[in-house]
Design an enzyme around this catalytic site. Structure first.
Site, PDB file in Angstrom:
ATOM      1  N   LYS A  52      49.033  41.219  29.846  1.00  0.00           N
ATOM      2  CA  LYS A  52      47.828  40.384  29.805  1.00  0.00           C
ATOM      3  C   LYS A  52      46.917  40.816  28.659  1.00  0.00           C
ATOM      4  O   LYS A  52      46.308  39.973  27.985  1.00  0.00           O
ATOM      5  CB  LYS A  52      47.087  40.470  31.148  1.00  0.00           C
ATOM      6  CG  LYS A  52      47.850  39.838  32.316  1.00  0.00           C
ATOM      7  CD  LYS A  52      47.196  40.189  33.656  1.00  0.00           C
ATOM      8  CE  LYS A  52      48.078  39.801  34.835  1.00  0.00           C
ATOM      9  NZ  LYS A  52      47.533  40.258  36.129  1.00  0.00           N
ATOM     10  N   GLN A  96      43.403  44.354  39.165  1.00  0.00           N
ATOM     11  CA  GLN A  96      44.835  44.181  39.428  1.00  0.00           C
ATOM     12  C   GLN A  96      45.196  44.640  40.841  1.00  0.00           C
ATOM     13  O   GLN A  96      44.820  45.744  41.262  1.00  0.00           O
ATOM     14  CB  GLN A  96      45.640  44.966  38.374  1.00  0.00           C
ATOM     15  CG  GLN A  96      47.141  44.792  38.478  1.00  0.00           C
ATOM     16  CD  GLN A  96      47.623  43.384  38.136  1.00  0.00           C
ATOM     17  OE1 GLN A  96      46.987  42.663  37.360  1.00  0.00           O
ATOM     18  NE2 GLN A  96      48.734  42.972  38.708  1.00  0.00           N
ATOM     19  N   ASP A 119      40.655  35.271  38.616  1.00  0.00           N
ATOM     20  CA  ASP A 119      41.808  35.352  39.513  1.00  0.00           C
ATOM     21  C   ASP A 119      41.743  34.291  40.615  1.00  0.00           C
ATOM     22  O   ASP A 119      42.744  34.010  41.266  1.00  0.00           O
ATOM     23  CB  ASP A 119      41.813  36.724  40.220  1.00  0.00           C
ATOM     24  CG  ASP A 119      42.870  37.668  39.671  1.00  0.00           C
ATOM     25  OD1 ASP A 119      43.892  37.178  39.173  1.00  0.00           O
ATOM     26  OD2 ASP A 119      42.648  38.885  39.765  1.00  0.00           O
TER      27      ASP A 119
HETATM   28  N1  GUN Z   1      48.967  41.216  41.503  1.00  0.00           N
HETATM   29  C1  GUN Z   1      49.994  40.326  41.534  1.00  0.00           C
HETATM   30  N2  GUN Z   1      49.581  39.128  41.075  1.00  0.00           N
HETATM   31  C2  GUN Z   1      48.276  39.266  40.748  1.00  0.00           C
HETATM   32  C3  GUN Z   1      47.309  38.372  40.204  1.00  0.00           C
HETATM   33  O1  GUN Z   1      47.554  37.195  39.947  1.00  0.00           O
HETATM   34  N3  GUN Z   1      46.075  38.919  39.995  1.00  0.00           N
HETATM   35  C4  GUN Z   1      45.780  40.193  40.283  1.00  0.00           C
HETATM   36  N4  GUN Z   1      44.540  40.619  40.068  1.00  0.00           N
HETATM   37  N5  GUN Z   1      46.647  41.044  40.795  1.00  0.00           N
HETATM   38  C5  GUN Z   1      47.893  40.577  41.012  1.00  0.00           C
END
Ligand code: GUN
Length: 293
Positions: A52, A96, A119
């Site tokens: 990312k 995350q 998110d």
């Molecule tokens: N862990 C797995 N998928 C995601 C996501 O889309 N966002 C976040 N913050 N953590 C994750």
């Protein structure tokens, strides 16, 4: 002609659109900013946040990453989130998941300002999605699956859709997106999970199967109606003695067996994964545009 749905190619189209919007913001003196927070050293989270960050750089987003030790307390993490909520240079915040077990994920997600919740995990944004209020942020993975269906020309209106998995990150919001009374929605959605009695019977009725239960190769050929569209969200590590690392990543779909039957199918990797990042970048530029109108 191939029946593959190329998530990488569609994600690149979206990136190009997002990069233009980021440049337009720069043209009026706004540098869009995205803050990543990672707690502990979960190997998959390290990889995801790294990908990312790289994409943010490529598109012209300014990203910052805070890595906290596993022993970080919930109070310390909340203090960091409060600081990011108040930082005008930060338009999006991504904490995350998964977080260490001593931290209550729901409390953390609810602490992120809904306006910076790229998110889409804050209860206000979850509620807006459920209500069909389009002013909120939608979680990136189900939003990515939806966008991939739309841009691949898959007919969603009136379709029988089976979503496999009821998690808060994919299954539940996916169901909410597709059942709305709206363009590119209006589907009849069945949400199957670990206690569903006969998953195969539901799947065989489906025009579209979205597999997000986190079980390697769960969807087998006998579960798929010929011509159905199959979207594979799964990321599962399985043992593979032939690989150097001793393991490899596979999806929730037995791709080799299902591809010949499916009308359209996402490869995995290269299907849904790139779309998740594309939606994150798009949500972030949207947050920056809204914050600086
Ligand atoms: N862990 C797995 N998928 C995601 C996501 O889309 N966002 C976040 N913050 N953590 C994750």
């Amino acid at each position: 002609m191939t029946n593959l749905i190329d998530g990488r190619a569609v994600a690149e189209q979206i990136h190009a659109e997002t990069a233009q919007r980021i440049a337009a913001l720069k043209g009026r003196g706004v540098q869009a900013g995205l803050a990543f927070v990672r707690v502990g050293e979960d190997p998959a989270s390290r990889v995801y946040v790294g990908m990312k960050e790289k994409t943010s750089d490529r598109l012209g987003l300014k990203s910052t990453t805070t890595v906290l030790p596993t022993a970080t307390t919930q109070a310390e993490l909340l203090t960091l989130i409060a600081r990011l909520n108040n930082d005008a240079a930060v338009h999006g915040i991504l904490v995350q998941a998964p977080l260490p077990a001593h931290i209550d994920q729901a409390v953390i997600f609810a602490a992120v300002s809904p306006a910076k919740d790229v998110d889409g995990f804050h209860p206000v944004n979850v509620g807006k999605l459920m209500l069909g209020d389009t002013t909120g942020f939608i979680p990136c993975t189900p939003a990515g699956v939806h966008e991939l269906l739309i841009r691949s020309g898959v007919k969603i209106t009136g379709a029988e859709v089976v979503v496999l998995g009821r998690g808060n990150i994919v299954g539940k919001p996916m169901t909410a997106i597709l059942c709305q009374k709206a363009r590119y929605a209006d589907a009849t959605v069945t949400l199957c999970h670990s206690r569903t009695r006969d998953v195969g019977a539901h799947c065989r009725r489906a025009d579209i199967i979205i597999a997000a239960m986190g079980v390697a190769h769960f969807v087998t050929a006998d579960m798929v109606r010929p011509g159905a569209v199959v979207m594979d969200v799964g990321v599962n590590r399985i043992a593979d003695p032939t690989s150097k690392s001793g393991s490899r990543l596979v999806g929730d779909v037995d791709f080799a067996a299902v591809q010949p039957i499916a009308g359209r199918i996402t490869p995995n990797p290269g299907g849904v994964g790139p779309m998740t990042i594309a939606m994150l970048m798009r949500n972030t530029v949207q947050a920056a545009e809204l914050a600086t109108r």
